[in-house]
Enzyme design. Structure first.
Site: not given
Length: 377
Positions: A22, A120-121
């Site tokens: 993350d 983003d993850e």
């Protein structure tokens, strides 16, 4: 701790090593990298509400702004009220997409078993990895160092034997943290987590949980399976297993989504066009958010409606170019389709509405319109 009676078999596979990566305040961190002055200022990634008449929501905020209570999904106007000195920066999605692709290239240096969740993850299955590292913790540290070396961005990682626990763990020591939850530690870790941390327990579910005296994983664990199913349906069935450390979902690295949609069943049935349009707007917003979260856009919008007498109609509209993930446009096209297909069965009311996007492609694949002639502009 005394074990509760298990009403259904629970399988726990501890053979896998899964890392949830993350990125820390991803969009804001990219903007800080591009403009270091932002690092000491409260930075909000959103359209400035002073220029939009108060409209808009916060995409994310840096850690300085978060100290004022600003967080993602908050109305931009509220963020301004909480932090009048905040700097509002319009999101630069092409840049964020480019950096995300760079980070995913780094992931592939370690494993090809990658399940992207958003820009983003992502989940990584590193049970068998390209670096031949037995220690997932060592791999996570190397991954963080490599991401920092190539992008000057930090990430937090959660490591465990399943996706559910790995995701919880990645949020445990932000920013730039590494948290591992071993099988023998999973129960203690889950029982002390607040119920709000359990995936699926959203704003509407939390009050009901609290009314039942369920504040943490401990109280959730003490609930009977049938009671959880009675109160929360499928979610109750899932949570009964999650709090016991069971989640056998694989990292879906070969998954290719063919469609993304939302539908809702109504009781009492919808009886007017105004009611239909209201719910189409809500569905369009959810579909647009889901499309953005999965980093997809599509060319075909499908409207599904089921009348009270169970007659079901599915109608699609296909465009030559990819549609932007815009709730207003999705709603507009859905309402137009509805006007075209609605018929005498409407007298029985509408029991179900759905909007689905198909013809999907990754957001990285853009529409390119080439001129037909050299002098076309």
């Amino acid at each position: 701790m005394a074990q509760s009676i298990v009403e259904a078999p629970i399988r726990i596979d501890t053979s896998r090593k899964i890392i949830h990566v993350d990125m820390d305040a991803f969009y804001a961190s990219i903007e800080e990298r591009e403009n270091p002055a932002y690092k000491t200022q409260p930075l909000v990634i959103a359209h400035d509400p002073r220029q939009t008449g108060g409209r808009g929501v916060v995409t994310t905020a840096n850690y300085v702004a978060r100290q004022f209570g600003v967080h993602s999904a908050m109305p931009s106007q509220k963020a301004l009220e909480m932090c009048p000195q905040a700097v509002f920066k319009t999101p630069n999605f092409p840049l964020y997409r480019e950096v995300s692709a760079q980070i995913h290239q780094i992931f592939h240096e370690y494993t090809d078993m990658i399940e992207p969740i958003a820009f983003d993850e992502a989940y990584l299955d590193v049970t068998d990895n390209k670096k031949q590292l037995h220690s997932a913790v060592q791999l996570a540290h190397e991954l963080q160092r490599e991401i920092w070396r190539k992008t000057h961005l930090t990430c937090s990682t959660g490591i465990s034997y399943n996706k559910f626990i790995a995701k919880l763990a990645s949020d445990y020591r932000k920013p730039a943290g590494v948290t591992i939850v071993l099988p023998q530690d999973a129960e203690a870790f889950l029982l002390r987590e607040p119920i709000e941390k359990f995936r699926g327990v959203g704003k509407k579910t939390v009050p009901k949980m609290h009314d039942l005296g369920i504040m943490t994983g401990q109280e959730l664990y003490e609930q009977k399976e049938l009671d959880l199913i009675k109160n929360f349906g499928k979610l109750g069935y899932i949570l009964y297993r999650r709090v016991r450390g069971s989640d056998d979902r694989p990292v879906e690295y070969l998954r290719e989504r063919k469609s993304i949609g939302k539908e809702r069943t109504f009781g009492p049935f919808l009886q007017s066009t105004t009611e239909v349009n209201t719910h189409l707007k809500a569905l369009a917003k959810m579909v647009a958010e889901s499309m953005q979260g999965h980093q997809r856009h599509g060319k075909t919008l499908v409207l599904k409606l089921r009348y009270g007498d169970f007659v079901t109609i599915t109608k699609r509209r296909t465009f030559t170019e990819f549609l932007p993930n815009d709730a207003i446009q999705f709603d507009q096209y859905a309402e137009e389709i509805f006007e075209d297909v609605v018929d005498e069965h409407f007298d029985s009311g509408i029991r179900l509405l759905g909007i689905t996007m198909t013809g999907l492609a990754p957001l990285a694949f853009e529409n390119i319109t080439l001129p037909l002639y050299p002098n076309d502009n």
